[in-house]
Write a protein that holds these residues in place. Structure first.
Motif, PDB file in Angstrom:
ATOM      1  N   THR A  10      54.660  61.929  -0.646  1.00 27.38           N
ATOM      2  CA  THR A  10      55.302  62.415   0.817  1.00 27.38           C
ATOM      3  C   THR A  10      56.457  61.019   0.308  1.00 27.38           C
ATOM      4  O   THR A  10      58.064  61.497   0.141  1.00 27.38           O
ATOM      5  CB  THR A  10      55.612  60.949   2.092  1.00 27.38           C
ATOM      6  OG1 THR A  10      54.882  61.780   2.435  1.00 27.38           O
ATOM      7  CG2 THR A  10      56.748  60.431   2.361  1.00 27.38           C
ATOM      8  N   ASN A  24      55.626  55.740   4.217  1.00 28.95           N
ATOM      9  CA  ASN A  24      54.942  56.791   3.608  1.00 28.95           C
ATOM     10  C   ASN A  24      56.564  58.268   4.718  1.00 28.95           C
ATOM     11  O   ASN A  24      57.441  58.271   4.342  1.00 28.95           O
ATOM     12  CB  ASN A  24      54.151  57.504   4.125  1.00 28.95           C
ATOM     13  CG  ASN A  24      53.851  57.066   2.917  1.00 28.95           C
ATOM     14  OD1 ASN A  24      53.450  55.985   2.122  1.00 28.95           O
ATOM     15  ND2 ASN A  24      52.142  57.515   3.236  1.00 28.95           N
ATOM     16  N   ARG A  25      57.243  57.630   6.183  1.00 29.46           N
ATOM     17  CA  ARG A  25      57.954  58.201   7.037  1.00 29.46           C
ATOM     18  C   ARG A  25      59.239  58.091   6.712  1.00 29.46           C
ATOM     19  O   ARG A  25      60.009  58.440   6.759  1.00 29.46           O
ATOM     20  CB  ARG A  25      57.066  58.113   8.447  1.00 29.46           C
ATOM     21  CG  ARG A  25      55.731  58.775   8.679  1.00 29.46           C
ATOM     22  CD  ARG A  25      55.786  58.617  10.109  1.00 29.46           C
ATOM     23  NE  ARG A  25      53.664  59.412  10.055  1.00 29.46           N
ATOM     24  CZ  ARG A  25      52.898  58.308  10.394  1.00 29.46           C
ATOM     25  NH1 ARG A  25      53.228  57.257  10.956  1.00 29.46           N
ATOM     26  NH2 ARG A  25      51.723  59.034  11.122  1.00 29.46           N
ATOM     27  N   GLY A  83      59.877  59.082   2.996  1.00 28.85           N
ATOM     28  CA  GLY A  83      59.852  60.787   3.402  1.00 28.85           C
ATOM     29  C   GLY A  83      61.139  61.636   4.432  1.00 28.85           C
ATOM     30  O   GLY A  83      61.934  62.304   4.469  1.00 28.85           O
TER      31      GLY A  83
END
Lengths: 211, 252
Positions: free
Chosen positions: A192, B204-205, B208
């Motif tokens: 990610t 992480n998101r 992302g």
């Protein structure tokens, strides 16, 4: 904010600490060992008088009879009474036949004494043999019990070892599970993050006119 | 151009809101998973505690049975143990064991002797009876000693069985406790790790989400880069131009 690895280490150490810190389980083993030892002591105590009667009394007496030596023995009351009766009988009989002061009288008295003494010693020997057999039975009982309890104690240590091995395997499995989870999460994070950096790079490139 | 920028902003906000809702749902599910895992683990631990308690109850019953067996053997063991020193004395004809001569001077024997024989004969008969009684008592004491050692054998059998049965119960208790501790440790470790993973996932998101920005900007503005800009990296140059191009109301 610590790294994921640090956090993983923290989580894993929780497991090791908790799994390794098992205060109640060893006390069960100790309790079991003490119980087995207590039962063994109980049997040793119950059999002790019979065993020592054989070893301290019967064996020395029978050894003295067999191989020579002093024996702790007094003529029995029955010997005394029988001798007195027998002596009277011999003397009366001899008086009627050839007179008391004859070689026949001494021979008969000697036969009487040796016969009665032999019977008396025979009873002494028989009693000691009985005592010896009793002691041997007690010894066999104790030996059988010791073998069983020794087996139990061996089983306790074997179980303890198996349990320790199981604990080790479980801890290892727990750690492996965590490493797997942590690794997947770390991989996901890396992918990610890489995607994010790539996106930022694309954005900058876009602004820079790279299209 | 301004309409396009507004459109891009709306799209981005929509994505962020949608992502937030999705994130919230995911968080809720993870939390539920953790709770479910914890509940399952707690149930397993309670189950093992119940196993331990059942084994404790079993232990108490076994101990009571074996204790009763040993108690029943005690009179036999005691009489044999008590007879033993007398038997040792009797074998060597030391000490006086068995019925005393006075016992023969009363009752039927004494009456019989008194009625039919002179005193001298009576005295001799009693002396002989005493001598015979001493010998008889050797047999009696021997029998009692054998009974005693037989009792010791039975007692030892009970004790050995007790040691084996109770010992196994204690092993079972130890195993149940160990498993409970293992489960508790794994549950605690897994929950702790899950929480850590959860936090990492949020980060992480977020990262992302950034990766979607170029696409959104491109879609909203139709901006594909400055002509002649080549592949040069010049943020200071490009950002003000971008602002200008979207009418100064951009989102950067």
């Amino acid at each position: 904010m610590g790294s994921f690895v640090d956090k993983f280490k923290g989580s894993a150490s929780n497991i090791f600490e908790a799994a390794g810190n098992t205060p109640s389980t060893p006390s069960i083993f100790d309790e079991n060992l003490a119980f087995q030892q207590g039962k063994l002591d109980q049997i040793r105590s119950s059999t002790a008088p019979f065993r020592s009667a054989a070893t301290d009394t019967a064996i020395p007496a029978l050894s003295a009879l067999a191989f020579g030596g002093e024996i702790d023995f007094e003529p029995s009351k029955l010997f005394d009474v029988s001798l007195a009766r027998g002596r009277e009988g011999v003397l009366e009989g001899q008086a009627a036949r050839s007179g008391v002061k004859s070689s026949g009288t001494f021979e008969r008295l000697a036969d009487l004494v040796s016969g009665l003494a032999s019977e008396d010693i025979g009873r002494f020997e028989s009693g000691n043999l009985s005592l010896l057999n009793t002691g041997q039975r007690a010894e066999n009982i104790l030996s059988g019990a010791e073998s069983s309890i020794a087996g139990n104690i061996g089983g306790i240590f074997r179980n303890k070892g198996q349990l320790a091995q199981l604990s080790s395997q479980q801890r290892g499995q727990s750690a492996a599970d965590l490493i797997s989870q942590g690794g997947q999460s770390a991989l996901s994070k890396a992918q990610t993050t890489a995607g994010g950096i790539k996106g930022l790079s694309s954005l900058l490139s876009l602004f820079a006119g790279g299209g | 151009m301004a309409e396009l920028a507004i459109g891009a902003g709306i799209t981005l906000i929509g994505n962020v809101v949608a992502g937030g809702i999705e994130e919230k749902g995911r968080r809720k599910k993870e939390q539920a998973d953790i709770e479910a895992f914890k509940a399952k683990s707690d149930a397993e631990i309670e189950g093992l505690k119940a196993v331990e308690q059942a084994e404790r109850d079993n232990l108490a019953i076994q101990k009571e049975i074996f204790g009763a067996q040993t108690a029943r053997q005690k009179p036999f063991v005691d009489v044999g143990t008590m007879a033993l020193p007398d038997f040792i004395e009797a074998i060597s004809n030391r000490g006086k064991t068995g019925l005393p001569a006075e016992q023969f001077q009363s009752g039927q024997i004494s009456d019989f002797l008194g009625k039919n024989v002179p005193d001298i004969v009576k005295a001799k008969a009693l002396e002989e009876l005493e001598a015979l009684e001493l010998e008889r008592n050797k047999s009696r004491l021997s029998d009692l000693v054998n009974v005693g050692v037989g009792g010791v054998g039975s007692e030892a059998g009970s004790i050995v069985n007790e040691a084996g049965t109770v010992g196994q119960s204690l092993v079972n208790i130890g195993t149940a406790k160990e498993q409970a501790l293992q489960n508790a440790a794994r549950a605690r470790g897994a929950i702790s790790l899950q929480e850590d993973i959860d936090k990492e996932n949020q980060r992480n998101r977020l990262i992302g989400g950034l990766s979607e920005l170029p696409g959104l900007v491109g879609t909203a503005t139709g901006f594909t880069g400055f002509k002649g800009g080549g592949n040069e990296f010049n943020l200071y140059k490009t950002l003000p131009e971008l602002r200008t191009s979207v009418g100064g109301g951009g989102f950067i």
